[in-house]
Write a protein that holds these residues in place. Structure first.
Motif, short mmCIF file in Angstrom:
data_model
loop_
_atom_site.label_atom_id
_atom_site.label_comp_id
_atom_site.label_asym_id
_atom_site.label_seq_id
_atom_site.Cartn_x
_atom_site.Cartn_y
_atom_site.Cartn_z
N GLN A 1 0.82 -1.21 0.00
CA GLN A 1 0.00 0.00 0.00
C GLN A 1 0.86 1.26 0.00
O GLN A 1 0.52 2.25 -0.64
CB GLN A 1 -0.93 -0.01 1.22
CG GLN A 1 -2.06 -1.02 1.11
CD GLN A 1 -2.84 -1.15 2.40
OE1 GLN A 1 -2.43 -0.64 3.45
NE2 GLN A 1 -3.98 -1.83 2.34
N LEU B 1 -1.47 4.20 -1.93
CA LEU B 1 -2.91 4.00 -1.75
C LEU B 1 -3.45 4.68 -0.50
O LEU B 1 -4.66 4.85 -0.36
CB LEU B 1 -3.22 2.50 -1.70
CG LEU B 1 -3.00 1.76 -3.02
CD1 LEU B 1 -3.13 0.26 -2.81
CD2 LEU B 1 -4.00 2.23 -4.07
N GLU B 2 -2.58 5.05 0.43
CA GLU B 2 -3.03 5.76 1.61
C GLU B 2 -1.87 6.53 2.19
O GLU B 2 -0.70 6.31 1.84
CB GLU B 2 -3.60 4.79 2.65
CG GLU B 2 -2.62 3.76 3.16
CD GLU B 2 -3.21 2.88 4.24
OE1 GLU B 2 -2.63 2.86 5.34
OE2 GLU B 2 -4.23 2.23 3.99
N LYS C 1 -2.79 14.55 -3.47
CA LYS C 1 -3.64 13.40 -3.76
C LYS C 1 -3.79 13.16 -5.26
O LYS C 1 -3.64 12.02 -5.73
CB LYS C 1 -5.02 13.63 -3.13
CG LYS C 1 -5.99 12.48 -3.34
CD LYS C 1 -7.32 12.77 -2.67
CE LYS C 1 -8.32 11.65 -2.93
NZ LYS C 1 -9.63 11.93 -2.27
N ASP C 2 -4.07 14.20 -6.03
CA ASP C 2 -4.26 14.04 -7.47
C ASP C 2 -2.97 13.63 -8.17
O ASP C 2 -2.98 12.82 -9.11
CB ASP C 2 -4.80 15.33 -8.09
CG ASP C 2 -6.24 15.63 -7.66
OD1 ASP C 2 -6.91 14.70 -7.16
OD2 ASP C 2 -6.67 16.78 -7.82
N GLN C 3 -1.85 14.18 -7.71
CA GLN C 3 -0.56 13.83 -8.32
C GLN C 3 -0.21 12.37 -8.02
O GLN C 3 0.34 11.68 -8.87
CB GLN C 3 0.53 14.77 -7.78
CG GLN C 3 0.39 16.21 -8.23
CD GLN C 3 1.35 17.13 -7.51
OE1 GLN C 3 1.44 17.12 -6.27
NE2 GLN C 3 2.10 17.92 -8.25
N ARG C 4 -0.51 11.92 -6.81
CA ARG C 4 -0.24 10.52 -6.48
C ARG C 4 -1.12 9.60 -7.33
O ARG C 4 -0.67 8.53 -7.76
CB ARG C 4 -0.49 10.27 -4.99
CG ARG C 4 0.51 11.00 -4.13
CD ARG C 4 0.69 10.45 -2.73
NE ARG C 4 -0.44 9.84 -2.12
CZ ARG C 4 -0.86 10.15 -0.89
NH1 ARG C 4 -0.28 11.13 -0.22
NH2 ARG C 4 -1.85 9.49 -0.34
N ALA C 5 -2.37 9.99 -7.56
CA ALA C 5 -3.25 9.18 -8.40
C ALA C 5 -2.68 9.10 -9.83
O ALA C 5 -2.76 8.05 -10.47
CB ALA C 5 -4.65 9.80 -8.44
N ALA C 6 -2.09 10.18 -10.31
CA ALA C 6 -1.49 10.19 -11.65
C ALA C 6 -0.28 9.25 -11.72
O ALA C 6 -0.07 8.55 -12.71
CB ALA C 6 -1.09 11.61 -12.05
N ARG D 1 0.15 6.55 -9.83
CA ARG D 1 -0.41 5.20 -9.85
C ARG D 1 -0.88 4.83 -11.25
O ARG D 1 -0.61 3.74 -11.75
CB ARG D 1 -1.60 5.10 -8.88
CG ARG D 1 -1.21 4.97 -7.44
CD ARG D 1 -2.37 4.46 -6.59
NE ARG D 1 -3.55 5.30 -6.71
CZ ARG D 1 -3.80 6.36 -5.96
NH1 ARG D 1 -2.94 6.72 -5.03
NH2 ARG D 1 -4.92 7.05 -6.12
N ARG D 2 -1.59 5.74 -11.88
CA ARG D 2 -2.15 5.47 -13.21
C ARG D 2 -1.05 5.24 -14.25
O ARG D 2 -1.15 4.34 -15.08
CB ARG D 2 -3.02 6.66 -13.63
CG ARG D 2 -3.66 6.53 -15.01
CD ARG D 2 -4.16 7.89 -15.48
NE ARG D 2 -3.05 8.80 -15.71
CZ ARG D 2 -3.12 10.13 -15.55
NH1 ARG D 2 -4.23 10.70 -15.13
NH2 ARG D 2 -2.05 10.88 -15.79
N THR E 1 -6.88 6.80 -19.35
CA THR E 1 -5.69 7.58 -19.75
C THR E 1 -5.92 8.37 -21.02
O THR E 1 -5.05 9.13 -21.45
CB THR E 1 -4.48 6.66 -19.97
OG1 THR E 1 -4.69 5.84 -21.13
CG2 THR E 1 -4.26 5.76 -18.76
#
Length: 227
Positions: A56, A61-62, A81-86, A88-89, A118
């Motif tokens: 994780q 993820l957290e 948060k948004d940058q970390r999601a990017a 991951r993607r 994407t």
């Protein structure tokens, strides 16, 4: 896939603690790890040792982790948060013990969906999904929904989904732990072959010494640190 010379993943003194009943529990106590491009690493440890918590952390993820986590050269500890999601993607694929497929979508659609996010054109996504599923022996099962697939077939769809966006790193948490031994061996062999063929790195959490022996390197999580 973009060329990466430095480690795909670098953990430096990563820590994670929880409070339970007013007592502080240190799950990760200064974890250090580097995974190189194309390297497949087994993460061994008994149940409750913190393997999932470590995945994780790497998967962003957290929050709540101390230390430094770098993914493809990016210092994730400095990201929102948004940058970390990017990250991951764009860089990470996930395979869990349970497949978590979308039940209302067939096999090819489950592999297409993460690609569509994407912004890739549908025809390109369909071709990629077909390529991966066929490589995993599911060429005749593309239109089947999860309920019409066996457990091993469902997990192979999950593997294809994890690799759909050509991640630099695949994180797998007991990826065959829900399968019988014969099916697990077959699915895991296909997983390894596909990951190697794609040139991705992988960190695979398992308690199975026999599966771990098939990987490039083994690290063990014990008392919150890697040995």
């Amino acid at each position: 896939m973009n060329d990466i010379v430095d480690p795909v993943v670098r953990l430096t003194d990563v820590t994670r603690s929880f409070e339970q009943g007013g007592v502080k529990i240190d799950v990760l106590r200064g974890v250090n790890l580097e995974v190189r491009p194309g390297e497949i690493v087994a993460l061994l440890g008994p149940s409750g040792s913190g393997k999932s918590t470590m995945l994780q952390a790497i998967g962003l993820l957290e929050g709540g982790f101390g230390g430094k986590i770098e993914i493809a050269g990016i210092d994730a500890s400095k990201l929102g948060k948004d940058q970390r999601a990017a990250v991951r993607r764009d860089h990470i694929g996930f395979v869990y013990q349970f497949h978590h497929l979308l039940p209302d979508f067939n096999a090819i659609e489950n592999v297409v969906l993460p690609q569509l996010i994407t912004g890739k054109p549908r025809t390109e996504c369909d071709a990629r999904a077909t390529e991966l599923l066929t490589a995993l022996g599911l060429g005749a099962r593309l239109e089947h929904r999860p309920s019409k697939l066996s457990g091993g077939e469902q997990q192979r769809v999950a593997v294809a989904r994890a690799l759909a966006n050509r991640p630099h790193m695949v994180l797998a948490d007991e990826p065959t732990g829900n399968l019988d031994e014969a099916t697990a061996d077959k699915v895991f062999a296909q997983f390894l072959a596909l990951v190697r063929g794609e040139g991705s790195a992988a960190l695979v959490a398992t308690h199975n010494e026999r599966l771990a022996a098939a990987m490039d390197r083994v690290v063990r999580l014990h008392d919150g640190v890697l040995t």
